[in-house]
Design a protein around this motif. Structure first.
Motif, mmCIF file in Angstrom:
data_model
loop_
_atom_site.group_PDB
_atom_site.id
_atom_site.type_symbol
_atom_site.label_atom_id
_atom_site.label_comp_id
_atom_site.label_asym_id
_atom_site.label_seq_id
_atom_site.Cartn_x
_atom_site.Cartn_y
_atom_site.Cartn_z
ATOM 1 N N GLU A 157 -24.625 -5.207 -28.986
ATOM 2 C CA GLU A 157 -25.300 -5.459 -27.709
ATOM 3 C C GLU A 157 -25.540 -4.139 -26.989
ATOM 4 O OE1 GLU A 157 -24.168 -7.638 -23.501
ATOM 5 O OE2 GLU A 157 -23.153 -8.261 -25.323
ATOM 6 N N THR A 158 -26.688 -4.013 -26.329
ATOM 7 C CA THR A 158 -26.987 -2.808 -25.563
ATOM 8 C C THR A 158 -27.359 -3.172 -24.135
ATOM 9 O OG1 THR A 158 -29.352 -2.792 -26.088
ATOM 10 C CG2 THR A 158 -27.885 -1.629 -27.612
ATOM 11 N N ALA A 159 -27.188 -2.223 -23.247
ATOM 12 C CA ALA A 159 -27.630 -2.353 -21.860
ATOM 13 C C ALA A 159 -28.386 -1.079 -21.510
ATOM 14 C CB ALA A 159 -26.435 -2.531 -20.925
ATOM 15 N N LEU A 160 -29.515 -1.239 -20.837
ATOM 16 C CA LEU A 160 -30.319 -0.095 -20.414
ATOM 17 C C LEU A 160 -30.024 0.199 -18.950
ATOM 18 C CD1 LEU A 160 -32.632 1.936 -21.016
ATOM 19 C CD2 LEU A 160 -34.211 0.184 -20.184
ATOM 20 N N PHE A 161 -29.642 1.431 -18.661
ATOM 21 C CA PHE A 161 -29.368 1.855 -17.289
ATOM 22 C C PHE A 161 -30.468 2.776 -16.795
ATOM 23 C CE2 PHE A 161 -24.931 1.137 -18.776
ATOM 24 C CZ PHE A 161 -24.655 0.074 -17.932
ATOM 25 N N ASP A 162 -30.823 2.628 -15.547
ATOM 26 C CA ASP A 162 -31.777 3.490 -14.844
ATOM 27 C C ASP A 162 -33.204 3.387 -15.378
ATOM 28 O OD1 ASP A 162 -29.791 4.438 -13.105
ATOM 29 O OD2 ASP A 162 -29.186 5.951 -14.554
ATOM 30 N N GLY A 163 -33.551 2.284 -16.012
ATOM 31 C CA GLY A 163 -34.910 2.095 -16.507
ATOM 32 C C GLY A 163 -35.943 2.105 -15.397
ATOM 33 N N ASN A 164 -35.672 1.382 -14.319
ATOM 34 C CA ASN A 164 -36.625 1.331 -13.208
ATOM 35 C C ASN A 164 -36.657 2.640 -12.424
ATOM 36 O OD1 ASN A 164 -37.389 -1.290 -13.811
ATOM 37 N ND2 ASN A 164 -35.805 -2.179 -12.519
ATOM 38 N N MET A 165 -35.518 3.242 -12.214
ATOM 39 C CA MET A 165 -35.475 4.505 -11.477
ATOM 40 C C MET A 165 -36.188 5.615 -12.242
ATOM 41 S SD MET A 165 -34.263 4.202 -8.522
ATOM 42 C CE MET A 165 -34.107 5.934 -8.154
ATOM 43 N N SER A 166 -36.053 5.599 -13.556
ATOM 44 C CA SER A 166 -36.716 6.606 -14.372
ATOM 45 C C SER A 166 -38.224 6.482 -14.254
ATOM 46 C CB SER A 166 -36.292 6.458 -15.834
ATOM 47 O OG SER A 166 -36.951 7.407 -16.629
ATOM 48 N N THR A 167 -38.715 5.246 -14.172
ATOM 49 C CA THR A 167 -40.152 5.023 -14.014
ATOM 50 C C THR A 167 -40.632 5.552 -12.669
ATOM 51 O OG1 THR A 167 -40.024 3.060 -15.399
ATOM 52 C CG2 THR A 167 -41.943 3.270 -13.992
ATOM 53 N N LEU B 84 -40.497 13.661 -12.059
ATOM 54 C CA LEU B 84 -39.592 14.727 -11.630
ATOM 55 C C LEU B 84 -38.522 15.035 -12.666
ATOM 56 C CD1 LEU B 84 -38.993 13.615 -7.933
ATOM 57 C CD2 LEU B 84 -40.573 15.343 -8.777
ATOM 58 N N GLY B 85 -38.280 14.089 -13.570
ATOM 59 C CA GLY B 85 -37.226 14.280 -14.555
ATOM 60 C C GLY B 85 -35.833 14.215 -13.957
ATOM 61 N N ALA B 86 -35.722 13.652 -12.747
ATOM 62 C CA ALA B 86 -34.443 13.616 -12.057
ATOM 63 C C ALA B 86 -33.525 12.510 -12.563
ATOM 64 C CB ALA B 86 -34.675 13.441 -10.556
ATOM 65 N N VAL B 87 -34.099 11.429 -13.063
ATOM 66 C CA VAL B 87 -33.303 10.286 -13.509
ATOM 67 C C VAL B 87 -33.627 10.017 -14.974
ATOM 68 C CG1 VAL B 87 -32.782 7.852 -13.150
ATOM 69 C CG2 VAL B 87 -33.321 9.310 -11.189
ATOM 70 N N VAL B 88 -32.607 9.986 -15.794
ATOM 71 C CA VAL B 88 -32.771 9.773 -17.231
ATOM 72 C C VAL B 88 -32.282 8.373 -17.584
ATOM 73 C CG1 VAL B 88 -32.086 10.593 -19.505
ATOM 74 C CG2 VAL B 88 -32.420 12.231 -17.656
ATOM 75 N N GLN B 89 -33.036 7.663 -18.397
ATOM 76 C CA GLN B 89 -32.605 6.349 -18.866
ATOM 77 C C GLN B 89 -31.464 6.521 -19.851
ATOM 78 O OE1 GLN B 89 -35.715 3.587 -20.064
ATOM 79 N NE2 GLN B 89 -37.207 4.978 -19.162
ATOM 80 N N ARG B 90 -30.545 5.542 -19.861
ATOM 81 C CA ARG B 90 -29.394 5.593 -20.750
ATOM 82 C C ARG B 90 -29.166 4.224 -21.361
ATOM 83 N NH1 ARG B 90 -25.138 6.349 -16.819
ATOM 84 N NH2 ARG B 90 -26.659 5.431 -15.443
ATOM 85 N N ILE B 91 -28.645 4.217 -22.569
ATOM 86 C CA ILE B 91 -28.238 2.987 -23.242
ATOM 87 C C ILE B 91 -26.723 2.987 -23.311
ATOM 88 C CG2 ILE B 91 -28.251 1.692 -25.402
ATOM 89 C CD1 ILE B 91 -30.954 2.943 -26.021
#
Length: 63
Positions: free
Chosen positions: A15-25, A30-37
């Motif tokens: 199982e995976t969870a995606l963090f910061d998907g919306n913030m990254s968009t 700016l490259g300030a927020v990176v998506q993470r699994i």
């Protein structure tokens, strides 16, 4: 790359969870927020082995 990693892990039953998907968009330019699994703690060893076997270890951040 994240979609590929998630598919690889989920195909293996991890199982995976995606963090910061919306913030990254929103802040992506700016490259300030990176998506993470993330994977559950009890599946970390299996996920780690899978990514290393697939030569994708450079995409991991050890807990």
């Amino acid at each position: 790359m994240l979609s590929f990693l998630r598919a690889l892990l989920e195909d293996a039953g991890i199982e995976t969870a995606l963090f910061d998907g919306n913030m990254s968009t929103v802040q992506g330019s700016l490259g300030a927020v990176v998506q993470r699994i993330a994977v559950p703690d009890d599946r970390w060893d299996a996920a780690r082995r899978l990514l290393l076997d697939a030569d994708l270890g450079q995409w991991m951040v050890e807990p």
